[in-house]
Design a protein around this motif. Structure first.
Motif: not given
Length: 301
Positions: A110-123, A184-186, A193-195
């Motif tokens: 779950s944690f690895i999935t969260a890091m991967s999803a965050f990278a694809f969504s926010k970076l 979901y993160m999208d 994030d900007e704040a």
């Protein structure tokens, strides 16, 4: 004045009843037939779904060790299969191993999935557009194709028949879970994030303190789906784990019915029922988060 307030409250309580009565009377005969037909179909589906489970319950209480019964109620019900299952303590060892592997893999994945999803969504990085699509395409190939490679690598490292090796193999993140959590993160407002960036937060701090807490419902869904998958996994466990004290529930239960001259169907049915208890407890505890995560992940915000 008291009488008027009481009459007003009585009239207010009778309004829903009157509305339901008018709604019931306004139904056409064809609509009533369709309503009852749909109810009958739903009940038939429920019976069809629960009937196989009921036969498993009958088999677990059947001392004749027969898995198929033509009666809806066991004639000579006993707890002999449960007593035989608990003798020697092997079943509890299987449950413990499955819980250890399931919880560790579900938390780590779950944690690895969260890091991967965050990278694809926010970076923003090179290969982001087609990277996740490539993972999804690779996920389409069956896992059985990788068994030979995993077994050869573990054999060269002398890591066969170890729970740690099995956990290491199962840590591979599911591309479907990454895609689900990315969607979901999208939906998390980018203004947050900007704040955080304006306040001087690093990328890691944005992930830990902003995005991850808001993604808790979907994280619970991914944790539960991973845990269920580990409990029902047999292919890799049967290849890597070879000692009875390292068996998980899938491997141990298969060995109950894989004998050439004896197939313990009664014990298998009892183990199947008892193995569902941990998952039922986890589902009952996390039901609120599961419902919220599944509903939120079904739409794009």
């Amino acid at each position: 004045m008291a009488m008027s307030s009481q009459s007003f409250s009585a009239m207010k309580s009778q309004r829903p009843i009157a509305a339901r009565t008018r709604r019931r009377r306004s139904m056409q005969p064809g609509e009533q037939v369709a309503l009852w037909v749909s109810r009958i179909v739903i009940w038939c589906v429920i019976v069809m779904v629960l009937l196989p489970m009921w036969f498993v319950v009958i088999a677990s209480f059947n001392p004749s060790n027969s898995y198929i019964s033509f009666s809806l109620f066991p004639s000579n019900a006993s707890l002999a299969n449960y007593k035989a299952l608990f003798q020697g303590g092997q079943f509890w060892t299987w449950v413990r191993n499955s819980l250890v592997v399931g919880v560790v893999v579900a938390m780590a994945q779950s944690f690895i999935t969260a890091m991967s999803a965050f990278a694809f969504s926010k970076l923003r990085f090179y290969g982001r557009k087609y990277g996740l699509m490539t993972l999804l395409l690779l996920q389409m190939f069956p896992n059985i194709l990788a068994i030979a490679a995993f077994y050869t690598a573990l054999a060269k490292l002398n890591m066969i028949d170890m729970l740690g090796s099995y956990i290491l193999v199962m840590l591979g993140t599911s591309a479907f879970n990454i895609w689900l959590l990315k969607g979901y993160m999208d939906s998390v407002p980018k203004e947050l994030d900007e704040a955080a960036v304006i306040d001087g937060a690093t990328t890691w701090q944005r992930f830990i303190h902003v995005t991850l807490p808001l993604s808790t419902p979907m994280m619970v869904v991914i944790f539960f789906l991973t845990l269920v998958g580990i409990f029902s996994e047999y292919m890799f466990a049967g290849t890597i784990l070879q000692s009875p004290w390292n068996y998980t529930l899938g491997v141990g239960m298969y060995n109950l019915i894989s004998g050439q001259f004896a197939k313990n169907w009664g014990e298998f049915a009892a183990a199947a029922l008892l193995s569902a208890v941990p998952l039922a407890i986890v589902f009952a505890v996390a039901q609120r988060y599961l419902t919220k995560g599944l509903v939120a992940g079904s739409v794009k915000g």
